[in-house]
Design a protein around this motif. Structure first.
Motif, PDB file in Angstrom:
ATOM      1  N   ASN A 165       0.864  -1.182   0.000  1.00 13.63           N
ATOM      2  CA  ASN A 165       0.000   0.000   0.000  1.00 13.63           C
ATOM      3  C   ASN A 165       0.898   1.229   0.000  1.00 13.63           C
ATOM      4  N   THR A 166       0.995   1.883  -1.128  1.00 13.25           N
ATOM      5  CA  THR A 166       1.880   3.043  -1.244  1.00 13.25           C
ATOM      6  C   THR A 166       1.192   4.111  -2.075  1.00 13.25           C
ATOM      7  N   HIS A 167       1.168   5.331  -1.549  1.00  8.27           N
ATOM      8  CA  HIS A 167       0.549   6.419  -2.308  1.00  8.27           C
ATOM      9  C   HIS A 167       1.444   6.802  -3.487  1.00  8.27           C
ATOM     10  N   VAL A 168       2.686   7.199  -3.207  1.00  5.45           N
ATOM     11  CA  VAL A 168       3.687   7.449  -4.244  1.00  5.45           C
ATOM     12  C   VAL A 168       5.005   6.864  -3.745  1.00  5.45           C
ATOM     13  N   PRO A 169       5.622   5.966  -4.497  1.00  6.72           N
ATOM     14  CA  PRO A 169       6.887   5.376  -4.041  1.00  6.72           C
ATOM     15  C   PRO A 169       7.940   6.441  -3.745  1.00  6.72           C
ATOM     16  N   LEU A 170       8.716   6.212  -2.710  1.00  8.16           N
ATOM     17  CA  LEU A 170       9.863   7.026  -2.305  1.00  8.16           C
ATOM     18  C   LEU A 170       9.495   8.399  -1.748  1.00  8.16           C
ATOM     19  N   VAL A 171       8.628   9.148  -2.420  1.00  5.42           N
ATOM     20  CA  VAL A 171       8.419  10.543  -2.034  1.00  5.42           C
ATOM     21  C   VAL A 171       7.144  10.784  -1.234  1.00  5.42           C
ATOM     22  N   ALA A 172       6.244   9.809  -1.166  1.00  2.00           N
ATOM     23  CA  ALA A 172       5.040   9.926  -0.324  1.00  2.00           C
ATOM     24  C   ALA A 172       4.629   8.517   0.083  1.00  2.00           C
ATOM     25  N   ASN A 173       5.560   7.822   0.728  1.00  2.00           N
ATOM     26  CA  ASN A 173       5.362   6.399   1.010  1.00  2.00           C
ATOM     27  C   ASN A 173       5.233   6.067   2.492  1.00  2.00           C
ATOM     28  N   ARG A 174       5.074   7.079   3.337  1.00  2.00           N
ATOM     29  CA  ARG A 174       4.858   6.774   4.751  1.00  2.00           C
ATOM     30  C   ARG A 174       3.482   6.129   4.913  1.00  2.00           C
ATOM     31  N   SER A 175       3.407   5.088   5.712  1.00  2.00           N
ATOM     32  CA  SER A 175       2.190   4.285   5.755  1.00  2.00           C
ATOM     33  C   SER A 175       2.053   3.591   7.099  1.00  2.00           C
ATOM     34  N   ASN A 176       0.810   3.460   7.551  1.00  2.00           N
ATOM     35  CA  ASN A 176       0.557   2.644   8.746  1.00  2.00           C
ATOM     36  C   ASN A 176       0.236   1.201   8.382  1.00  2.00           C
ATOM     37  N   ALA A 177       0.152   0.908   7.081  1.00  2.00           N
ATOM     38  CA  ALA A 177      -0.156  -0.455   6.632  1.00  2.00           C
ATOM     39  C   ALA A 177       0.498  -0.698   5.281  1.00  2.00           C
ATOM     40  N   PRO A 178       1.835  -0.707   5.222  1.00  2.00           N
ATOM     41  CA  PRO A 178       2.508  -0.807   3.921  1.00  2.00           C
ATOM     42  C   PRO A 178       2.350  -2.157   3.239  1.00  2.00           C
ATOM     43  N   ASP A 179       2.141  -3.215   4.009  1.00  2.00           N
ATOM     44  CA  ASP A 179       1.974  -4.540   3.418  1.00  2.00           C
ATOM     45  C   ASP A 179       0.483  -4.849   3.310  1.00  2.00           C
ATOM     46  N   PHE A 180       0.022  -5.106   2.096  1.00  2.00           N
ATOM     47  CA  PHE A 180      -1.412  -5.305   1.860  1.00  2.00           C
ATOM     48  C   PHE A 180      -1.946  -6.527   2.594  1.00  2.00           C
ATOM     49  N   ASP A 208      -0.669   1.951 -10.305  1.00  2.00           N
ATOM     50  CA  ASP A 208       0.546   1.639 -11.052  1.00  2.00           C
ATOM     51  C   ASP A 208       1.189   2.911 -11.610  1.00  2.00           C
ATOM     52  N   ASP A 209       0.847   4.072 -11.009  1.00  2.00           N
ATOM     53  CA  ASP A 209       1.489   5.304 -11.434  1.00  2.00           C
ATOM     54  C   ASP A 209       2.854   5.452 -10.752  1.00  2.00           C
ATOM     55  N   TYR A 210       3.675   6.331 -11.254  1.00  2.00           N
ATOM     56  CA  TYR A 210       5.015   6.608 -10.714  1.00  2.00           C
ATOM     57  C   TYR A 210       5.866   5.336 -10.585  1.00  2.00           C
ATOM     58  N   ARG A 211       5.696   4.419 -11.515  1.00  2.00           N
ATOM     59  CA  ARG A 211       6.433   3.163 -11.431  1.00  2.00           C
ATOM     60  C   ARG A 211       7.934   3.362 -11.589  1.00  2.00           C
ATOM     61  N   PHE A 212       8.335   4.453 -12.221  1.00  2.00           N
ATOM     62  CA  PHE A 212       9.774   4.702 -12.393  1.00  2.00           C
ATOM     63  C   PHE A 212      10.466   4.947 -11.051  1.00  2.00           C
ATOM     64  N   LEU A 213       9.708   5.237 -10.007  1.00  2.00           N
ATOM     65  CA  LEU A 213      10.297   5.450  -8.686  1.00  2.00           C
ATOM     66  C   LEU A 213      10.492   4.146  -7.914  1.00  2.00           C
ATOM     67  N   ALA A 219       3.021  -3.484 -13.730  1.00  2.00           N
ATOM     68  CA  ALA A 219       1.666  -3.116 -14.132  1.00  2.00           C
ATOM     69  C   ALA A 219       0.670  -4.164 -13.653  1.00  2.00           C
ATOM     70  N   TRP A 220      -0.575  -3.747 -13.561  1.00  2.00           N
ATOM     71  CA  TRP A 220      -1.641  -4.688 -13.205  1.00  2.00           C
ATOM     72  C   TRP A 220      -2.116  -5.388 -14.475  1.00  2.00           C
ATOM     73  N   ASP A 221      -1.897  -6.681 -14.533  1.00  2.00           N
ATOM     74  CA  ASP A 221      -2.439  -7.478 -15.621  1.00  2.00           C
ATOM     75  C   ASP A 221      -3.419  -8.493 -15.025  1.00  2.00           C
ATOM     76  N   GLU A 222      -3.975  -9.328 -15.856  1.00  2.00           N
ATOM     77  CA  GLU A 222      -5.002 -10.259 -15.395  1.00  2.00           C
ATOM     78  C   GLU A 222      -4.467 -11.208 -14.326  1.00  2.00           C
ATOM     79  N   ASP A 223      -3.251 -11.695 -14.506  1.00  2.00           N
ATOM     80  CA  ASP A 223      -2.676 -12.621 -13.525  1.00  2.00           C
ATOM     81  C   ASP A 223      -2.503 -11.953 -12.165  1.00  2.00           C
ATOM     82  N   ALA A 224      -2.026 -10.703 -12.172  1.00  2.00           N
ATOM     83  CA  ALA A 224      -1.827  -9.992 -10.908  1.00  2.00           C
ATOM     84  C   ALA A 224      -3.152  -9.737 -10.208  1.00  2.00           C
TER      85      ALA A 224
END
Length: 409
Positions: A165-180, A208-213, A219-224
């Motif tokens: 569970n991440t809002h934006v990787p690296l730059v806005a990733n503080r979380s009380n529940a990072p593991d889904f 799946d935005d900001y994936r470069f970070l 990406a989300w595909d059918e298997d995921a």
């Protein structure tokens, strides 16, 4: 005249210059060259530091959050709390009320903690003005549940190894529940310890935005999506109210039937989720903005079609506030909109600095939905009648074709 004397004589007359190596070299050229070299080195080092510091900072925050979540979930007990009763539901709600006639207070991005000062600085450096929209946070999921919240939003990302569970990787990733998966476990533990609670809704915005970070992000595909759906099913098991069970029942369950249960649905944003789960048999509901599925996300409470969708039996989520901009007008519009799930950054237990908060009378977070506009109800009834007539005509046509077809010899 000696050779040395003759040489000095020629030099003095200007007939011969001293050898080049006889003149002491000036340091100015060497200094300039070294200055350029050191300047380039300094620029390179500053660039390395400018990249490394945010990356290391973000990675440290992510690991620290994960360690804290693991310790927190490990400390929880699923032993039923003696004498506990559900107080989140307004006292005038009949048990036989179908859940699509109820209204819940939900938290937006229920897992987030406010970014650090460095992160906010970097966000504003790249996207000026954006940092202000990130200045909110929520306590852990258990505390929110204890405060009466019964509807949440998680933002799973597919890392290929696990879901985070991440809002934006690296730059806005503080979380009380990072593991889904651990987040689902936390909800499930609280549910076990509080039997008879109001139904709990969990919205999943598949990000799946900001994936470069994040080099591990995929990406989300059918298997995921199918793997995520399986994880939800494994984590919440028989507590889930599923699309199949609602279809088999012919409608939404009542409050009495939904107590102690979960409903999990995706945001409108995922075509991959619709493609993977739209065929049925899933643990997770799929939302579509047009109301073609059981859930719809309409974030603007002034949306003209929102009440109509609610009248058709679609469970609708909207927002009382957004981007840390608050006001009674939008909040009250959300209450009156007909939406079932009213999402906010500021539930009663965590008001904004201005005192703004979102909750129902008496501190309840679940109540009867206010009456829908008559025109929305009439339009929904007309649409339902037209759909029923079309289905009957199709059935009759099929039956006529069958009767007209001679039996095979």
């Amino acid at each position: 005249m000696s050779n040395d004397a003759a040489f000095r004589h020629r030099v003095l007359k200007g007939d011969e210059r001293p050898a080049r190596h006889a003149i002491p070299p000036t340091p100015r050229g060497r200094v300039a060259g070294r200055a350029v070299g050191w300047s380039l080195f300094a620029i390179v080092m500053l660039a390395v530091v400018a990249i490394a510091v945010p990356v290391v900072h973000g990675l440290w925050l992510a690991q620290d959050a994960l360690d804290a979540q693991r310790a927190h979930v490990a400390s929880l007990s699923d032993r039923p709390v003696a004498g506990w009763t559900e107080t989140a539901i307004a006292p005038d709600v009949p048990e036989e009320t179908p859940i699509d006639r109820l209204q819940f207070i939900a938290t937006h991005n229920s897992y987030v903690l406010e970014p650090t000062g460095l992160q906010l600085f970097l966000v504003d450096l790249v996207e000026p003005g954006t940092a202000a929209t990130l200045r909110y946070e929520h306590p852990d999921l258990t505390t929110q549940l204890e405060n009466g919240v019964r509807a949440f939003e998680l933002d799973p990302r597919n890392t290929g190894r696990r879901f985070t569970n991440t809002h934006v990787p690296l730059v806005a990733n503080r979380s009380n529940a990072p593991d889904f998966e651990l987040a689902l476990r936390e909800l499930d533990i609280w549910s076990d310890a509080h039997p008879g609670h109001a139904p709990i809704f969990v919205q999943l915005e598949l990000k799946d935005d900001y994936r470069f970070l994040d080099p591990f992000s995929a990406a989300w595909d059918e298997d995921a999506v199918l793997a995520l759906d399986e994880l939800v099913g494994d984590s919440l098991g028989a507590k889930l109210i599923t699309p199949e069970s609602v279809e088999a029942r012919g409608g939404w369950p009542t409050l009495a039937e939904a107590r102690g249960r979960f409903l999990v649905y995706t945001d409108n944003n995922s075509d991959a989720a619709f493609d993977a789960l739209g065929a049925g048999g899933s643990s997770v509901f799929v939302a579509r903005a047009d109301g073609s599925t059981a859930f719809a996300v309409r974030n603007d409470p002034r949306d003209d079609e929102l009440a109509y969708l609610a009248a058709t039996g679609v469970l609708v989520r909207t927002r009382a506030d957004a981007d840390t901009v608050t006001g009674a007008a939008r909040r009250d519009a959300a209450f009156a909109s007909g939406a079932n799930l009213i999402s906010t950054d500021y539930p009663i237990a965590s008001p904004a600095e201005s005192g703004y908060a979102v909750g129902f009378e008496g501190g309840a977070t679940v109540r009867l939905r206010p009456p829908l506009p008559e025109e929305a109800v009439a339009a929904a009834a007309e649409a339902a009648a037209a759909e029923a007539a079309a289905a009957a005509a199709a059935e009759a046509a099929a039956a006529g074709t069958t009767e007209a077809t001679p039996p095979a010899e």
